[in-house]
Design a protein around this motif. Structure first.
Motif, mmCIF file in Angstrom:
data_model
loop_
_atom_site.group_PDB
_atom_site.id
_atom_site.type_symbol
_atom_site.label_atom_id
_atom_site.label_comp_id
_atom_site.label_asym_id
_atom_site.label_seq_id
_atom_site.Cartn_x
_atom_site.Cartn_y
_atom_site.Cartn_z
ATOM 1 N N THR A 9 36.833 -32.258 33.275
ATOM 2 C CA THR A 9 37.903 -32.549 31.903
ATOM 3 C C THR A 9 39.099 -31.616 32.417
ATOM 4 O OG1 THR A 9 36.752 -30.508 30.977
ATOM 5 C CG2 THR A 9 35.963 -32.779 30.419
ATOM 6 N N ALA A 10 39.142 -30.786 33.061
ATOM 7 C CA ALA A 10 40.236 -29.928 33.466
ATOM 8 C C ALA A 10 41.363 -30.844 34.410
ATOM 9 C CB ALA A 10 40.080 -28.769 34.033
ATOM 10 N N ALA A 11 40.460 -31.545 35.483
ATOM 11 C CA ALA A 11 41.527 -32.173 36.093
ATOM 12 C C ALA A 11 41.928 -33.400 35.414
ATOM 13 C CB ALA A 11 40.346 -32.897 37.272
ATOM 14 N N THR A 12 41.239 -34.012 34.542
ATOM 15 C CA THR A 12 42.087 -35.292 33.740
ATOM 16 C C THR A 12 42.905 -34.741 32.940
ATOM 17 O OG1 THR A 12 40.305 -34.886 32.029
ATOM 18 C CG2 THR A 12 39.630 -36.589 33.576
ATOM 19 N N MET A 13 42.929 -33.526 32.414
ATOM 20 C CA MET A 13 44.012 -33.018 31.587
ATOM 21 C C MET A 13 45.209 -32.522 32.394
ATOM 22 S SD MET A 13 41.739 -31.183 28.619
ATOM 23 C CE MET A 13 43.010 -30.504 27.595
ATOM 24 N N GLY A 14 45.176 -32.520 33.568
ATOM 25 C CA GLY A 14 46.236 -31.900 34.706
ATOM 26 C C GLY A 14 46.412 -30.578 34.996
ATOM 27 N N LYS A 15 45.202 -29.794 34.381
ATOM 28 C CA LYS A 15 45.141 -28.333 34.628
ATOM 29 C C LYS A 15 44.798 -28.114 35.975
ATOM 30 C CE LYS A 15 44.373 -27.255 29.935
ATOM 31 N NZ LYS A 15 43.341 -26.573 28.797
ATOM 32 N N PRO A 16 45.354 -26.920 36.581
ATOM 33 C CA PRO A 16 45.024 -26.680 37.746
ATOM 34 C C PRO A 16 43.532 -26.064 37.688
ATOM 35 C CG PRO A 16 46.697 -25.207 37.149
ATOM 36 C CD PRO A 16 46.579 -26.139 36.366
ATOM 37 N N VAL A 17 42.666 -26.390 38.665
ATOM 38 C CA VAL A 17 41.231 -25.797 38.537
ATOM 39 C C VAL A 17 40.813 -25.149 40.142
ATOM 40 C CG1 VAL A 17 40.190 -27.098 36.608
ATOM 41 C CG2 VAL A 17 40.126 -27.714 38.958
ATOM 42 N N LYS A 18 40.346 -23.915 40.310
ATOM 43 C CA LYS A 18 39.786 -23.813 41.327
ATOM 44 C C LYS A 18 38.509 -24.182 41.659
ATOM 45 C CE LYS A 18 42.541 -19.310 41.402
ATOM 46 N NZ LYS A 18 42.289 -17.726 41.433
ATOM 47 N N SER A 19 38.016 -24.598 42.542
ATOM 48 C CA SER A 19 36.711 -25.069 43.050
ATOM 49 C C SER A 19 35.705 -24.022 43.284
ATOM 50 C CB SER A 19 36.636 -26.064 44.104
ATOM 51 O OG SER A 19 35.577 -26.459 44.589
ATOM 52 N N ALA A 20 34.546 -24.222 42.941
ATOM 53 C CA ALA A 20 33.605 -23.112 43.092
ATOM 54 C C ALA A 20 32.513 -23.606 44.186
ATOM 55 C CB ALA A 20 32.728 -23.214 41.707
ATOM 56 N N GLN A 21 33.458 -23.470 45.422
ATOM 57 C CA GLN A 21 32.597 -23.911 46.574
ATOM 58 C C GLN A 21 31.749 -22.960 47.276
ATOM 59 O OE1 GLN A 21 34.996 -25.821 49.694
ATOM 60 N NE2 GLN A 21 35.735 -27.290 48.134
ATOM 61 N N ASN A 22 31.942 -21.535 46.855
ATOM 62 C CA ASN A 22 31.243 -20.650 47.240
ATOM 63 C C ASN A 22 30.136 -20.111 46.657
ATOM 64 O OD1 ASN A 22 32.708 -19.509 45.383
ATOM 65 N ND2 ASN A 22 33.651 -17.669 46.470
ATOM 66 N N ALA A 23 29.800 -20.732 45.384
ATOM 67 C CA ALA A 23 28.800 -20.537 44.518
ATOM 68 C C ALA A 23 27.361 -20.800 45.188
ATOM 69 C CB ALA A 23 28.805 -21.270 43.192
ATOM 70 N N PRO A 24 26.473 -19.932 45.000
ATOM 71 C CA PRO A 24 25.076 -20.253 45.759
ATOM 72 C C PRO A 24 24.529 -21.539 45.131
ATOM 73 C CG PRO A 24 24.896 -18.309 44.211
ATOM 74 C CD PRO A 24 26.390 -18.647 44.216
#
Length: 127
Positions: free
Chosen positions: A67-82
Motif C-alpha cells: 500500500t505504501a508503494a502504491t501511494m508513492g511513499k518511500p519504503v525500506k525493505s525488510a530484507q534482513n528480517a529473520p
C-alpha cells in the motif's frame, strides 16, 4: 479495634492450619513422565504461537509495503528480517531412564587391591 482483632485471629488460625498439613507425597515415575510431557507440550505450543505471530507480522508488513508503494511513499525493505521457522507437529520422545542410558560404567574385575600401597609385611618372630 474489631478489625485488628479479627485479622489477628484469622492469621493465627491460618498458621495453625498450615502447620498441620502433611508433607506432600513424592511424585511417582508415571506422574513425573506426565509432567515432563505436559511441559514439552506447553513449550511446543509456545513455539507454534510464536510462528503464527511471525507469519501474521510478515503478512502485515507485506500489506504495508504494497500500500505504501502504491501511494508513492518511500519504503525500506525488510530484507534482513529473520524468516519464520515452522516448529512442525508435536512429537514427544520420553527420555531414557538413567539405567537404560548406560550411565553406569561397567564393573571391572579386581586385579589389585583397592589401595595403591601394599600392607606392611608382618614382622618376623625373634628366635
Amino acid at each position: 479495634m474489631k478489625r485488628s482483632l479479627l485479622l489477628c485471629l484469622s492469621l493465627m488460625l491460618a498458621a495453625a492450619a498450615h502447620a498441620k498439613l502433611p508433607a506432600p507425597a513424592p511424585l511417582s515415575d508415571e506422574a513425573k513422565a506426565k509432567a515432563a510431557e505436559a511441559a514439552a507440550r506447553t513449550a511446543h505450543s509456545g513455539k507454534v504461537e510464536a510462528y503464527k505471530l511471525c507469519r501474521s507480522m510478515d503478512k502485515a508488513a507485506e500489506n504495508h509495503f504494497k500500500t505504501a508503494a502504491t501511494m508513492g511513499k518511500p519504503v525500506k525493505s525488510a530484507q534482513n528480517a529473520p524468516a519464520c521457522t515452522d516448529p512442525g507437529a508435536f512429537v514427544y520422545v520420553p527420555p531414557k531412564p538413567v539405567e537404560a542410558a548406560e550411565a553406569h560404567s561397567p564393573a571391572a574385575t579386581a586385579v589389585a587391591p583397592p589401595s595403591g600401597t601394599a600392607p606392611p609385611a608382618a614382622p618376623t618372630p625373634a628366635k
